[in-house]
Design an enzyme around this catalytic site. Structure first.
Site, mmCIF file in Angstrom:
data_model
loop_
_atom_site.group_PDB
_atom_site.id
_atom_site.type_symbol
_atom_site.label_atom_id
_atom_site.label_comp_id
_atom_site.label_asym_id
_atom_site.label_seq_id
_atom_site.Cartn_x
_atom_site.Cartn_y
_atom_site.Cartn_z
ATOM 1 N N HIS A 1 0.560 -0.728 -0.247
ATOM 2 C CA HIS A 1 -0.344 0.152 -0.164
ATOM 3 C C HIS A 1 0.837 1.302 -0.165
ATOM 4 C CE1 HIS A 1 1.006 -0.702 3.933
ATOM 5 N NE2 HIS A 1 0.775 0.472 4.302
ATOM 6 N N HIS B 1 4.689 0.266 0.074
ATOM 7 C CA HIS B 1 5.813 -0.258 1.324
ATOM 8 C C HIS B 1 4.404 -1.801 1.261
ATOM 9 C CE1 HIS B 1 3.828 2.538 3.886
ATOM 10 N NE2 HIS B 1 3.276 1.487 4.509
ATOM 11 N N ASP C 1 0.638 4.479 2.087
ATOM 12 C CA ASP C 1 -0.506 4.916 3.114
ATOM 13 C C ASP C 1 -1.642 6.028 3.232
ATOM 14 O OD1 ASP C 1 1.222 3.923 5.539
ATOM 15 O OD2 ASP C 1 2.464 4.859 5.297
ATOM 16 N N ARG D 1 4.904 6.058 14.207
ATOM 17 C CA ARG D 1 4.649 6.663 12.940
ATOM 18 C C ARG D 1 3.576 8.010 12.394
ATOM 19 N NH1 ARG D 1 1.185 4.251 8.010
ATOM 20 N NH2 ARG D 1 0.173 6.447 8.529
#
Ligand code: SIN
Length: 292
Positions: free
Chosen positions: A121, A268, A123, A283
């Site tokens: 995907h 990623h 993000d 994150r």
């Protein structure tokens, strides 16, 4: 003689001409694969001046994903580093923020029934303005496993045939957060709805001006204005194509490593191969603009 055309995966690409690049003065940049990724040395992200910031931004633009070892940041310093690149995104489905709404906790342990980002995907691509980049700081990692794969969507685009590029240009696809986030977290109530957006299948990176593929297996459900079976077949082809190993690198984490990836030109996938062991990090996600 065969008239089958070989895929261009290993062929010439419209990549940056490294020989023309100015040397970096503040940081050391070592590429880790031809398509994507570089390890950056000689910097602590908690304390950078303007020139170092500019070089980090350039390294991100040239490599799509950059990696730092042995970083020491408080959550406030992590947030402050992210803010240098733009306003920060608050995740639409976050279940744990470690007390900071700008932080998304990335965590899995023996009690988990899932881990974040296990399918390819970009993000939150379901947002109308999907994030420009994500900065993941891992504090605890298993002794082996828990790596993250990154793939360059520039390299994937460059490797398409001219006929396929022509077909894809101008097509728009739906990215839907509902099927990704609904019921995701055990014991956490769902929001009434999650973001959904339409984005061009081929987008132009706003900083480098390069073209890249912008569909992913997690969020992209269908192509607008073509029959469902055609949409399924084209997306299926693209999902397989963008996941070819030639476009990838695999980052092996250490405690206190940071990965900073550009969601506009990279996808990623996190590998959850370490259960029942624990992996934990924070994150910070930088807002982006409308894909064009
Ligand atoms: C994610 O942000 O998608 C998770 C990445 C990872 O855990 O390596």
């Amino acid at each position: 003689m065969s008239d089958v055309v070989k895929p261009k995966r290993g062929g010439p690409r419209s990549t940056v001409d490294w020989s023309e690049s100015q040397p970096y003065k503040r940081i050391m940049v070592e590429k880790v694969s031809p398509a994507i990724g570089a390890v950056i040395d000689g910097v602590q992200l908690s304390d950078i001046d303007e020139e170092t910031f500019n070089e980090i931004r350039r390294a991100l633009n040239e490599n799509c994903a950059i990696f730092f070892r042995d970083q020491h940041m408080t959550p406030e310093q992590h947030i402050a580093f992210g803010r240098r690149f733009g306003d920060l995104d608050v995740h639409p489905a976050a279940a744990n923020s470690a007390g900071f709404e700008e932080i998304l906790v990335i965590s899995a342990d023996e009690n988990s029934n899932r881990a974040n980002g296990e399918a390819w995907h970009s993000d939150v691509s379901c947002e109308p303005q999907p994030p420009m980049g994500s900065i993941l700081y891992m504090k605890e990692i298993p002794p082996v496993g828990g790596d993250t794969l990154f793939a360059s969507m520039y390299a994937a685009y460059d490797a398409l045939s001219d006929r396929m590029k022509e077909y894809l240009h101008g097509l728009v696809a739906v990215h839907d957060g509902n099927h990704v986030y609904k019921g995701l977290y055990q014991g956490v109530a769902d929001k009434p709805s999650y973001p959904m957006a339409k984005h061009p299948i081929v987008r132009t990176h706003p900083e480098t001006g390069r073209l890249c593929i912008f569909v992913n297996r997690s969020f992209t459900t269908h192509i607008v204005g073509i029959p469902k079976d055609e949409s399924d077949a084209i997306l299926g082809y693209l999902f397989d194509h963008v996941e070819h190993p030639n476009f990838q690198t695999r980052f092996v984490w250490e405690e206190n490593s940071v990965a900073f990836w550009d969601n506009r030109c990279a996808q990623h996938r996190a590998i959850w191969d370490y259960w029942p062991l624990r992996r934990y990090g924070h994150r910070v996600t930088v807002k982006g603009d409308t894909p064009v």
